[in-house]
Design an enzyme around this catalytic site. Structure first.
Site, PDB file in Angstrom:
ATOM      1  N   HIS A 179       0.678  -1.183  -0.214  1.00  0.00           N
ATOM      2  CA  HIS A 179       0.115   0.077  -0.006  1.00  0.00           C
ATOM      3  C   HIS A 179       0.808   1.088  -0.055  1.00  0.00           C
ATOM      4  CE1 HIS A 179      -3.211   2.732   1.199  1.00  0.00           C
ATOM      5  NE2 HIS A 179      -3.905   1.709   0.710  1.00  0.00           N
ATOM      6  N   ASP A 204      -7.971  -5.450   0.020  1.00  0.00           N
ATOM      7  CA  ASP A 204      -8.348  -6.378  -1.218  1.00  0.00           C
ATOM      8  C   ASP A 204      -8.071  -7.809  -0.965  1.00  0.00           C
ATOM      9  OD1 ASP A 204      -9.763  -4.252  -2.699  1.00  0.00           O
ATOM     10  OD2 ASP A 204      -7.744  -3.498  -3.248  1.00  0.00           O
TER      11      ASP A 204
HETATM   12  N1  CMC Z   1       3.931  -7.849  -4.515  1.00  0.00           N
HETATM   13  C1  CMC Z   1       5.385  -7.944  -4.874  1.00  0.00           C
HETATM   14  N2  CMC Z   1       6.178  -6.808  -4.683  1.00  0.00           N
HETATM   15  C2  CMC Z   1       5.451  -5.573  -4.390  1.00  0.00           C
HETATM   16  C3  CMC Z   1       4.053  -5.650  -4.233  1.00  0.00           C
HETATM   17  C4  CMC Z   1       3.558  -6.578  -4.196  1.00  0.00           C
HETATM   18  N3  CMC Z   1       2.085  -6.723  -4.276  1.00  0.00           N
HETATM   19  N4  CMC Z   1       3.873  -4.153  -3.750  1.00  0.00           N
HETATM   20  C5  CMC Z   1       4.951  -3.458  -3.710  1.00  0.00           C
HETATM   21  N5  CMC Z   1       6.042  -4.159  -4.013  1.00  0.00           N
HETATM   22  C6  CMC Z   1       7.190  -3.996  -4.109  1.00  0.00           C
HETATM   23  C7  CMC Z   1       7.710  -3.519  -5.435  1.00  0.00           C
HETATM   24  O1  CMC Z   1       8.262  -4.186  -6.632  1.00  0.00           O
HETATM   25  C8  CMC Z   1       8.905  -2.416  -4.932  1.00  0.00           C
HETATM   26  O2  CMC Z   1      10.017  -2.983  -4.801  1.00  0.00           O
HETATM   27  P1  CMC Z   1      11.518  -2.313  -5.107  1.00  0.00           P
HETATM   28  O3  CMC Z   1      11.460  -1.227  -4.057  1.00  0.00           O
HETATM   29  O4  CMC Z   1      12.595  -3.194  -5.042  1.00  0.00           O
HETATM   30  O5  CMC Z   1      11.345  -1.744  -6.628  1.00  0.00           O
HETATM   31  C9  CMC Z   1       8.413  -1.907  -3.618  1.00  0.00           C
HETATM   32  O6  CMC Z   1       7.453  -3.077  -3.185  1.00  0.00           O
HETATM   33  C10 CMC Z   1       7.293  -0.507  -3.344  1.00  0.00           C
HETATM   34  O7  CMC Z   1       6.625  -0.638  -4.389  1.00  0.00           O
HETATM   35  P2  CMC Z   1       5.645   0.348  -5.463  1.00  0.00           P
HETATM   36  O8  CMC Z   1       4.920  -0.277  -6.516  1.00  0.00           O
HETATM   37  O9  CMC Z   1       6.961   1.253  -5.674  1.00  0.00           O
HETATM   38  O10 CMC Z   1       4.815   1.184  -4.061  1.00  0.00           O
HETATM   39  P3  CMC Z   1       3.724   2.019  -4.562  1.00  0.00           P
HETATM   40  O11 CMC Z   1       3.333   2.934  -3.032  1.00  0.00           O
HETATM   41  O12 CMC Z   1       3.904   2.810  -5.706  1.00  0.00           O
HETATM   42  O13 CMC Z   1       2.372   1.154  -4.890  1.00  0.00           O
HETATM   43  C11 CMC Z   1       0.569  -0.524  -4.743  1.00  0.00           C
HETATM   44  C12 CMC Z   1       1.468   0.719  -3.972  1.00  0.00           C
HETATM   45  C13 CMC Z   1      -0.642  -0.845  -3.684  1.00  0.00           C
HETATM   46  C14 CMC Z   1       0.126  -0.082  -6.108  1.00  0.00           C
HETATM   47  C15 CMC Z   1       1.539  -1.579  -4.842  1.00  0.00           C
HETATM   48  O14 CMC Z   1       1.770  -2.453  -3.588  1.00  0.00           O
HETATM   49  C16 CMC Z   1       0.783  -2.829  -5.562  1.00  0.00           C
HETATM   50  O15 CMC Z   1       0.967  -2.867  -6.710  1.00  0.00           O
HETATM   51  N6  CMC Z   1       0.224  -3.868  -5.023  1.00  0.00           N
HETATM   52  C17 CMC Z   1      -0.656  -4.723  -5.517  1.00  0.00           C
HETATM   53  C18 CMC Z   1      -2.094  -4.539  -6.107  1.00  0.00           C
HETATM   54  C19 CMC Z   1      -3.052  -4.134  -4.863  1.00  0.00           C
HETATM   55  O16 CMC Z   1      -3.132  -5.097  -4.038  1.00  0.00           O
HETATM   56  N7  CMC Z   1      -3.657  -3.031  -5.040  1.00  0.00           N
HETATM   57  C20 CMC Z   1      -4.544  -2.439  -3.970  1.00  0.00           C
HETATM   58  C21 CMC Z   1      -4.237  -1.324  -3.190  1.00  0.00           C
HETATM   59  S1  CMC Z   1      -4.989  -1.072  -1.596  1.00  0.00           S
HETATM   60  C22 CMC Z   1      -6.446  -0.803  -1.891  1.00  0.00           C
HETATM   61  C23 CMC Z   1      -7.237  -0.286  -3.244  1.00  0.00           C
HETATM   62  O17 CMC Z   1      -6.719   0.684  -3.573  1.00  0.00           O
HETATM   63  O18 CMC Z   1      -7.781  -0.978  -3.829  1.00  0.00           O
END
Ligand code: CMC
Length: 389
Positions: free
Chosen positions: A270, A327
């Site tokens: 998140h 989720d």
């Molecule tokens: N699985 C594997 N690695 C992950 C995940 C995941 N679900 N989420 C983040 N990471 C890693 C990412 O690869 C990155 O690693 P590094 O620093 O080595 O490059 C690090 O963690 C930070 O991730 P980010 O994508 O830069 O973080 P963000 O704040 O931009 O993204 C997020 C947040 C929710 C989009 C992301 O965690 C994600 O894609 N999660 C999976 C989709 C999901 O469950 N979304 C629902 C969000 S909560 C409620 C909603 O809005 O619906």
């Protein structure tokens, strides 16, 4: 205009002041108008939380009753709008149907479009609150080829929605109070989450002085993406794939940790929570209590719990502070209630509607706001001449 700050994804940029929702991501705290989410989930109702978010205070019994009657009276859709559903393919995903129909509402209510006229804002508010569940139920009925049911306003919002989805004209529909209660709680958990992607979209579109229907329609589209609300559908698809292929949670985790695979553990991570999402904790508790009762899939729940367990003790997830988000477990409950995967994000939209409305109203309450207009860092060609010019 001075120096431009480069902040892709708005990691550190606040775009607004807001008095609606408080999140402490490090501690895993969420409060609506100061009230802890745990207390609201336990003691309140979705209708009451809707009132709280939009008007700022918990309603008195009389206020809640008035608000409830007002929204119940507006559940019908214009008959012409019903025809609109015929224009989509039978297997249409209900999210684009939902956003299109919400956008179309502004063509029916020219008396509700001025964002700065309090009466008009009020009218668009209760119309949208009342009609979104009807639209959502119609979108579902369309996808299963069953006749759309007119709402029954003797039922409350959640009961009416369930009947709209699962009732058929040929038979009386008995609303299951346990399912109503569980869905009501899930809607409370989704009702607002400060400046998330869809809410920021609603504000951004609204900042051009667009009406509430147009702004919320854009929010529905933002929610559709798998990185946002679409994650609940993606989680279930992921669990089913693991089940079908007989992959062990350990092997799946290896795939997730290998960045080249492009596979993420959906329902994890998140932007704001760097701790257990307090909503996920409540959903997991509900799944524990209710999945069995609703005839849910224990094997998928088991896979989800094993994935969570593995993730919480894995350095990759620990270092990055990745925890289950809202989720991760919701889809299992929705499925057990009888909803197909493609309705999951629609349920998120029903829940998030009060938040979108409250945030849009907060923005417009003092009159026109500054238009949302980010800057950029230009990296293209410098000036060059057109051949022959
Ligand atoms: N699985 C594997 N690695 C992950 C995940 C995941 N679900 N989420 C983040 N990471 C890693 C990412 O690869 C990155 O690693 P590094 O620093 O080595 O490059 C690090 O963690 C930070 O991730 P980010 O994508 O830069 O973080 P963000 O704040 O931009 O993204 C997020 C947040 C929710 C989009 C992301 O965690 C994600 O894609 N999660 C999976 C989709 C999901 O469950 N979304 C629902 C969000 S909560 C409620 C909603 O809005 O619906």
């Amino acid at each position: 205009t001075g120096a431009v700050t480069y902040d892709p994804g708005f990691m550190n940029t606040a775009n607004t002041e807001s008095a609606i929702t408080y999140i402490d991501g490090a501690e895993g705290i969420l409060r609506y108008r100061g009230y802890p989410i745990e207390q609201l989930a336990e003691n309140s109702s979705f209708q009451e939380v809707t009132y709280l978010l939009i008007y700022g205070e918990l309603p008195t019994a009389q206020q809640l009753d008035d608000f409830d009657s007002l929204t119940r009276r507006h559940t019908l859709l214009n008959e012409e709008l019903k025809n609109f559903f015929g224009g989509f393919p039978r297997d249409a995903h209900p999210m684009p149907v939902l956003s299109s129909a919400v956008s179309a509402l502004s063509t029916y209510y020219p008396d509700s479009l001025d964002p700065f006229d309090p009466d008009q804002v009020e009218r668009s508010t209760y119309r949208l609150l009342a009609k979104l569940p009807t639209i959502a139920a119609y979108a579902y009925k369309k996808s299963v080829g069953q006749p759309m049911l007119y709402p029954d306003n003797s039922l409350d919002l959640v009961g009416n929605f369930l009947r709209g989805c699962f009732g058929v004209p040929a038979e009386p529909y008995e609303v299951d109070p346990d399912i109503v209660k569980a869905l009501d709680t899930l809607l409370i958990l989704h009702a607002d989450h400060e400046q998330n992607c869809s809410t920021s979209t609603v504000r951004m579109v609204g900042s051009s002085q667009a009406n509430l229907f147009a702004s919320v329609s854009a929010g529905v589209n933002a929610l559709y993406g798998p990185a946002h609300g679409g994650a609940n559908e993606a989680v279930l698809n992921m669990l089913k794939e693991i089940q079908a292929e007989g992959t062990s949670p350990e092997d799946f985790m290896e795939k997730v940790k290998n960045k080249e695979s492009g596979v993420r553990l959906m329902g994890f991570g998140h932007r704001v929570y760097k701790n257990y999402d307090p909503r996920a904790r409540i959903v997991k508790g509900l799944a524990d209590d209710l999945l069995h009762k609703f005839g849910g899939d224990d094997e998928l729940f088991d896979i989800a719990q094993r994935l969570e367990q593995k993730a919480l003790e894995d350095d990759y997830f620990v270092e990055r502070k990745l925890y289950p988000n809202v989720d991760f477990y919701t889809g299992l409950l929705y499925k057990a209630m009888g909803f197909p995967e493609k309705m999951f994000t629609v349920l998120f939209a029903l829940g998030r509607l009060p938040g979108w409305i409250a945030q849009w109203r907060e923005m417009n309450a003092q009159g026109p706001t500054k238009i949302g207009r980010p800057r950029q860092l230009y990296i293209g060609e410098s000036k060059r001449d057109y051949p022959g010019a």
